[in-house]
Design a protein around this motif. Structure first.
Motif, PDB file in Angstrom:
ATOM      1  N   THR A 123     -20.322  22.335   8.975  1.00 17.40           N
ATOM      2  CA  THR A 123     -20.631  21.270   8.016  1.00 17.40           C
ATOM      3  C   THR A 123     -19.486  21.020   7.049  1.00 17.40           C
ATOM      4  OG1 THR A 123     -21.674  22.873   6.529  1.00 17.40           O
ATOM      5  CG2 THR A 123     -23.095  21.764   8.133  1.00 17.40           C
TER       6      THR A 123
ATOM      7  N   ASN B  21     -15.570  18.225   1.796  1.00 15.56           N
ATOM      8  CA  ASN B  21     -16.965  17.759   1.773  1.00 15.56           C
ATOM      9  C   ASN B  21     -17.162  16.637   0.757  1.00 15.56           C
ATOM     10  OD1 ASN B  21     -17.529  19.641   3.735  1.00 15.56           O
ATOM     11  ND2 ASN B  21     -18.462  21.110   2.332  1.00 15.56           N
TER      12      ASN B  21
ATOM     13  N   GLU C 230     -21.509  28.732   5.285  1.00 12.15           N
ATOM     14  CA  GLU C 230     -21.837  27.571   6.108  1.00 12.15           C
ATOM     15  C   GLU C 230     -21.852  27.959   7.588  1.00 12.15           C
ATOM     16  OE1 GLU C 230     -19.391  24.598   3.073  1.00 12.15           O
ATOM     17  OE2 GLU C 230     -18.479  25.347   4.930  1.00 12.15           O
TER      18      GLU C 230
ATOM     19  N   THR D 128     -12.871  19.492  10.834  1.00 11.32           N
ATOM     20  CA  THR D 128     -14.295  19.793  10.718  1.00 11.32           C
ATOM     21  C   THR D 128     -14.588  21.181  11.267  1.00 11.32           C
ATOM     22  OG1 THR D 128     -14.849  17.452  10.969  1.00 11.32           O
ATOM     23  CG2 THR D 128     -16.620  19.049  11.315  1.00 11.32           C
TER      24      THR D 128
END
Length: 456
Positions: free
Chosen positions: A93, A108, A172, A90
């Motif tokens: 996001t 994702n 991101e 991770t």
């Protein structure tokens, strides 16, 4: 047009470096499923810093690395699901899931296929370094012939109102905008400002050196110059003071083992012990690059080696850092209007001083001015790309800025306009983004010309 000599403090747009990442403990990932023959030792660097403790496996001419070490290097956290033999990485996001022995991966929640499946060896999960690094936008380059693996995480500072944080190349948010100021990552760490003080964080956003300094500068050779309560010292990556030179009016960064110092109007160099190995008797001096440094002697510029010996005579009006074996120099001319060309490390002219303007080599080419327009030359002076522009920049990440009727855009290595000239100013691309100015402010754009965030 001499080499820039700047102690790159916060707010000047320079990268802030530190030494290698803290070692990461490898967790057990279940029973062994596959064994591999011993391979030659592969050296690993992260953002230019050589690492220790990495065990690299070469499988089908592809480098596999421990997943936890790779994750720490690129700024991702790790979670292991024993029941499915799946690891989740991770970064902000972005969530990447990899399964031991399977080429199927997800990003994702969307499925993708890897060319090689992760494998487990001695209770450690190994993943293909290039493929997994690319899922996070990191540059991972294999050099099997030289037994090297180079990993460069690509995180970039951005602004959100009056706070700053970090984005990945996909736009991101990776590290939340919570700092008063944030600067670029280099060699694993970035300098940030909190409560009026400067410190360093790693790619996971963890404070490695707590904010405590009034000024902070680049790490280089494992040391960084900082200022606290008016006292300048050099610290190591633990934040410990290791060198406190005295008797100088100004201290600068280390480069190739030596730090530039100024005493009155004269410059010299000290080593890591603080010993003055090149006396402060130079009229002007700059950082070392490729074993030499540009210096001024009796009003003209030449180059010295790390012992202080003059290796290229001081006969130039100006001189710049060496890049890819070539140094940009300016011949003597009236009213500071000498011509520019390039010399090699032996002082031999490789490209004649025949240009009114020129820039240092970058990505194998250098911009030089011809008849009112710029073109790019290769290392032997051949014109490899003619442009119609009166102003251009150097290539970075495959793109160079250009000016057309007072507006700026970007061209690729073929000279094709890939981002139209619509900006008031345009900076170099770095780690996926470039800073551009418009009437509305300063912004980060990606390689497609899309604005992704405010610039810090």
């Amino acid at each position: 047009m001499t080499t820039t000599r700047i102690r790159s403090t916060f707010g000047k747009g320079a990268l802030f470096a530190a030494a290698a990442l803290t070692a990461v403990q490898i967790a057990s990932f279940g029973p062994a499923t596959q064994a591999h023959a011993a391979t030659p030792t592969i050296g690993v660097s992260v953002d230019g810093i050589a690492q220790t403790g990495w065990k690299v496996k070469t499988i089908q001419q592809t480098e596999f690395v421990p997943v936890r070490l790779l994750a720490a290097a690129i700024g991702a956290s790790v979670a292991w699901d024993e029941s499915t033999s799946t690891v989740s990485l991770t970064q902000g996001t972005r969530v990447v899931k990899l399964t031991n022995g399977s080429k199927a991966a997800s990003v994702n929640g969307k499925q993708t296929q890897l060319k090689f499946a992760p494998v487990e060896k001695s209770n450690t999960l190994y993943v293909p370094a290039v493929a997994v690094g690319q899922l996070f936008g990191a540059d991972v380059a294999e050099d099997i012939a030289a037994s090297k693996l180079n990993i460069v995480p690509k995180l970039h500072p951005y602004a959100d109102g009056n706070k700053q944080g970090y984005l990945n190349v996909f736009g991101e948010a990776v590290i939340a905008a919570k700092y008063e100021a944030a600067n670029g990552f280099s060699e694993g760490l970035a300098i940030v400002k909190q409560d009026g003080k400067y410190g360093y964080i790693n790619a996971l956003g963890e404070a490695v050196i707590q904010p405590q300094f009034d000024e902070a500068y680049d790490f280089s050779d494992g040391l960084a110059l900082v200022d606290k309560a008016g006292v300048s010292t050099y610290i190591n990556v633990k934040g410990e003071t290791v060198l406190s030179p005295s008797g100088y009016d100004e201290l600068y960064d280390f480069s190739e083992g030596l730090a530039l110092v100024r005493k009155g109007d004269l410059f010299g160099y000290i080593d890591h012990t603080g010993k003055e190995v090149i006396p402060a008797q130079l009229e002007d001096a700059f950082y070392f690059s490729e074993g030499v440094a540009a210096v001024q002697i009796e009003g003209r510029y030449g180059y010295i080696d790390r012992t202080g010996n003059v290796v290229i005579k001081a006969v130039y009006q100006s001189a710049s850092d060496f890049e890819a074996g070539l140094g940009l120099v300016q011949s003597e001319g009236e009213n500071g209007e000498g011509s520019f060309g390039f010399i090699d490390l032996n002082g031999k002219a490789s490209i004649a001083t025949a240009y009114a303007k020129a820039f240092s080599f970058s990505e194998g080419v250098a911009a030089v001015e011809g008849d009112d327009t710029f073109f790019y030359v290769n290392s032997i002076g051949e014109n490899v790309l003619q442009t119609a522009y009166e102003d251009v920049g150097s290539f970075h990440e495959g793109l160079a800025s250009f000016e057309d009727n007072g507006r700026y855009g970007y061209i690729d290595r073929n000279g094709k306009v890939v981002i139209a000239a619509k900006y008031d100013s345009a900076g170099d691309f770095n780690k996926g983004y470039a800073v551009v100015e418009t009437g509305a402010g300063s912004f980060l754009i990606n390689a497609q010309g899309v604005i992704v965030a405010e610039a810090p």
